[in-house]
Design an enzyme around this catalytic site. Structure first.
Site, mmCIF file in Angstrom:
data_model
loop_
_atom_site.group_PDB
_atom_site.id
_atom_site.type_symbol
_atom_site.label_atom_id
_atom_site.label_comp_id
_atom_site.label_asym_id
_atom_site.label_seq_id
_atom_site.Cartn_x
_atom_site.Cartn_y
_atom_site.Cartn_z
ATOM 1 N N HIS A 194 79.298 21.422 80.030
ATOM 2 C CA HIS A 194 80.314 20.093 79.711
ATOM 3 C C HIS A 194 80.594 19.532 81.080
ATOM 4 C CE1 HIS A 194 81.567 20.706 75.497
ATOM 5 N NE2 HIS A 194 80.730 19.702 75.613
ATOM 6 N N ARG A 301 68.148 21.306 67.360
ATOM 7 C CA ARG A 301 68.556 22.543 67.495
ATOM 8 C C ARG A 301 69.995 22.520 66.538
ATOM 9 N NH1 ARG A 301 66.889 23.233 73.089
ATOM 10 N NH2 ARG A 301 65.247 24.825 73.135
ATOM 11 N N ARG A 337 64.993 21.695 63.462
ATOM 12 C CA ARG A 337 64.820 23.083 63.270
ATOM 13 C C ARG A 337 65.922 23.845 62.535
ATOM 14 N NH1 ARG A 337 64.490 26.921 68.575
ATOM 15 N NH2 ARG A 337 66.653 26.756 68.379
ATOM 16 N N GLU A 436 55.779 30.542 68.590
ATOM 17 C CA GLU A 436 56.733 31.154 69.356
ATOM 18 C C GLU A 436 56.309 32.700 69.750
ATOM 19 O OE1 GLU A 436 60.777 29.273 69.789
ATOM 20 O OE2 GLU A 436 60.491 30.034 67.740
ATOM 21 N N ASN A 459 59.436 29.132 75.488
ATOM 22 C CA ASN A 459 60.355 29.835 76.033
ATOM 23 C C ASN A 459 60.270 30.998 75.369
ATOM 24 O OD1 ASN A 459 61.487 27.487 77.134
ATOM 25 N ND2 ASN A 459 63.177 27.096 75.608
ATOM 26 N N ASP A 460 60.389 31.060 74.140
ATOM 27 C CA ASP A 460 59.943 32.381 73.333
ATOM 28 C C ASP A 460 58.750 32.766 73.605
ATOM 29 O OD1 ASP A 460 62.405 33.326 72.413
ATOM 30 O OD2 ASP A 460 62.374 31.692 70.946
ATOM 31 N N ARG A 470 63.720 36.217 78.598
ATOM 32 C CA ARG A 470 64.003 34.967 78.910
ATOM 33 C C ARG A 470 65.301 34.788 79.767
ATOM 34 N NH1 ARG A 470 64.112 31.220 73.449
ATOM 35 N NH2 ARG A 470 65.517 30.023 74.765
ATOM 36 N N CYS A 507 57.882 21.989 72.668
ATOM 37 C CA CYS A 507 59.233 21.751 72.730
ATOM 38 C C CYS A 507 59.922 22.720 73.665
ATOM 39 C CB CYS A 507 59.881 21.481 71.531
ATOM 40 S SG CYS A 507 59.690 23.279 70.529
HETATM 41 C C1 PEP Z 1 61.339 27.788 72.601
HETATM 42 O O1 PEP Z 1 61.567 29.131 72.386
HETATM 43 O O2 PEP Z 1 60.556 27.412 73.518
HETATM 44 C C2 PEP Z 1 62.193 27.021 71.791
HETATM 45 C C3 PEP Z 1 61.988 25.489 72.079
HETATM 46 O O3 PEP Z 1 63.370 27.581 71.189
HETATM 47 P P1 PEP Z 1 64.733 28.028 71.850
HETATM 48 O O4 PEP Z 1 64.704 27.762 73.300
HETATM 49 O O5 PEP Z 1 66.027 27.226 71.018
HETATM 50 O O6 PEP Z 1 64.552 29.561 71.613
HETATM 51 MG MG MG Z 2 62.192 29.614 70.478
#
Ligand code: PEP
Ligand code: MG
Length: 602
Positions: A194, A301, A337, A436, A459-460, A470, A507
């Site tokens: 924030h 999300r 999602r 993922e 990311n995953d 991560r 994404c």
């Molecule tokens: C990801 O894993 O790339 C993703 C978009 O989901 P999150 O970051 O919410 O795990």
């Molecule tokens: Mg993810």
């Protein structure tokens, strides 16, 4: 010679001023007990403190409304709700009664307990809210212990300074103004905290996540910070200051150009149309995504609906939220999602198991399929919202076709149930899969055959491919989606979607990075879902880098043997079309190294 520190740029702009350290921390609270007949008095003190703190937060809300706007003021509504949270205060009361504790002792214990849970959480939203929790905690203790509050020092600032803190709270941030505060640096904090959102709204250049800032920046030292690239220079040389001055004027020029392209289509110079959607984690991101021209939402999300609450959100509540987001982006799709809960990312009321490896544990779709009371109301809410909005469903962490088929089956059952009950709802809705895990990449053709779309969660996917956590700061330099093993999987997924004739997007955060965006474009990803603040820059990249050049770079990246070569290849292409030092922190802001040349825009 200057000293260089690196953090995360959360509010753009370059600032230069002397550093002032602000240290506020939780006071030491003694384990104080009271006599049995004083217990009710302690409970009364607790509630009186909640009243005072709420009143103060209400003041800050009004101030924010005037200085920043309605959305930003909502931050303090959330803090007021946190301060008055019934379940939390019941817990404090119970502790006072059970152990005859003083109000501050019990409050401190419960707040630290909650902080501990949030700190260990994998949910970025909860970690982002730590500063809010901390601010309320300090203020409550200050009141209960008769101490001055954490912002008492604010009135003593009377020249332009850069504030250096361990953590910035929204309450502090909203009381700052550009006249006195040229910039902000904090050791903790993320782009979506924030305080970062407020600093951005107030136009104060800010860098967060600067490890060792309080130790490493002497009081009064001249500091130069770049709120875009996250670079902080202590005691800059005259050359660096001159370069910064030029940087400011070039950045200003870039910002003017970026401001102007929100309404323009994302089309490459050689005519390839790219769809740029927004990633929305919290309701307050809807407005910025719209402002930056997001063509719908590629990842909504839903974890914030659950985390930090003591009970699950009702089906009606979720339906309303999904409808609201759908209406905000009318004319575009909103991809929702399903819950990506896991590890300690559970509602407080839900007894989460302790696991040795939460990332490899009971998370995401596994939890949903095991817990119908969590998942089925969400499916019904999605179907109800889909009756009059273009909402689509996306399933995270899929590793097998069975999971996908089970989701389809449950969705059909819920649709039938709603119809039988006469509730207005869609009969079905498009169901897509997040790629993922390496397992999902290997099965991409099979998954694509039974999905409406694929979306790569890089990311995953990076975490599971490289076996690199991560969230582990120590491994941060090993975590890169530009690793050849990830790059080649991205090509596999794109090809599978193309064969099946379905849309495919990325994404994960990589889509928000201008260098990585060149790779994705070149691999044939024509849909990207991006953090709202990054939308203009990625659009700018799309509009300047020809798809044919990106494709050549992607082919080279696919045969590269290491991440450094992949990155260098992409930077070379990007550098032909824009000044890399403005956008890529891995470059030499870099621009701030002595004697760097300063080519203008091309
Ligand atoms: C990801 O894993 O790339 C993703 C978009 O989901 P999150 O970051 O919410 O795990
Ligand atoms: Mg993810």
């Amino acid at each position: 010679m200057s000293e260089r520190l690196q953090g995360v740029g959360v509010s753009p702009g370059v600032a230069c001023a002397p550093a002032v350290a602000v240290r506020w921390s939780l006071p030491d609270v003694a384990d104080r007990t009271v006599a049995a007949d004083e217990v009710e008095g302690e409970i009364a003190r607790l509630h009186e403190a909640v009243g005072v703190v709420s009143h103060h937060l209400e003041d800050l809300r009004m101030r924010t409304l005037q200085r920043a706007g309605e959305e930003e003021a909502g931050i303090f509504d959330a803090q007021i709700m946190m301060a008055q949270d019934r379940d939390f205060l019941d817990g404090v009361e119970a502790l006072i009664r059970k152990n005859n504790l003083a109000a501050e002792t019990a409050y401190d214990f419960k707040a630290l307990e909650l902080r501990n849970v949030w700190e260990r959480s994998r949910v970025s939203v909860l970690r982002d809210r730590l500063a809010d929790l901390h601010a309320i905690h300090i203020r409550m203790l200050a009141h209960l212990m008769g101490r001055s509050t954490e912002d008492a020092w604010l009135g003593t600032i009377n020249e332009q300074v850069i504030l250096v803190a361990r953590e910035l709270s929204p309450g502090i941030t909203v009381q700052l103004d550009r006249e006195h505060v040229a910039g902000l640096i904090s050791e903790e904090g993320t782009r979506t905290s924030h305080a970062a959102i407020l600093a951005h709204s107030l136009g104060i250049p800010t860098v967060m996540g600067v490890r060792g800032a309080l130790e490493g920046i002497p009081e009064g030292a001249m500091v130069l910070l770049d709120g875009q690239t996250g670079v902080v220079l202590v005691d800059p040389t005259p050359d660096e200051l001159e370069i910064a001055r030029l940087q400011i004027s070039r950045r200003h020029k870039l910002e003017m150009q970026l401001e102007g392209i929100a309404g323009e289509p994302a089309i490459t110079p050689d005519g390839v149309r790219v769809m740029l959607q927004g990633n929305i984690d919290l309701p307050e991101e809807i407005e910025p995504a719209l402002h930056h021209g997001a063509e719908g939402v590629g990842l909504l999300r839903t974890e914030f609906l659950v985390t930090g609450r003591t009970s699950l959100p009702s089906e009606d509540f979720q339906t309303e939220y999904f409808r609201r987001v759908g209406a905000a982006f009318s004319g575009h799709s909103v991809i929702i999602r399903t819950y990506d809960l896991g590890g300690d990312k559970f509602p407080v009321a839900f007894q989460a198991p302790h696991e040795a490896n939460p990332f490899l544990g009971w998370r995401s779709i596994r939890v949903c399929l095991d817990q119908p009371e969590i998942f089925r109301p969400q499916l019904r809410a999605l179907l109800r919202a889909a009756a009059d909005r273009d909402v689509q469903l996306m399933v995270p962490m899929i590793i097998s076709l069975d999971e996908l088929r089970e989701v389809h089956a449950w969705l059909a059952e819920e649709a039938e149930g709603l119809q039988a009950a006469g509730v207005r709802a869609a009969q079905t809705l498009p169901v897509g899969v997040m790629i993922e895990t390496p397992a999902a990449v290997v099965l991409a053709d099979e998954l694509a055959a039974e999905s409406a779309f694929l979306s790569v969660g890089t990311n995953d996917l990076t975490q599971y491919t490289l076996a690199v956590d991560r969230g582990n700061a120590r491994l941060a330099d090993r975590f890169t989606p530009l690793h050849p093993a990830v790059v080649r999987q991205l090509a596999t997924v794109q090809a599978a979607a193309a064969r099946a004739g379905i849309p495919v997007s990325v994404c994960g955060e990589m889509a928000s990075d201008p260098v990585a965006a060149v790779l994705l474009l070149g691999l044939g990803y024509h849909r990207l879902s991006i953090a709202p603040p990054a939308l203009p820059l990625v659009k700018w990249v799309v509009r300047h880098v020809p798809a044919s050049e990106a494709a050549t770079a992607a082919q080279a990246a696919l045969i590269a043997r290491d991440s450094a070569t992949v990155r260098a290849t992409l930077r070379e292409v990007l550098g032909r079309h824009l000044d890399l030092r403005l956008v890529d922190p891995a470059g030499a802001l870099p621009g701030l190294s002595v004697g760097a040349s300063l080519p203008g825009f091309r």
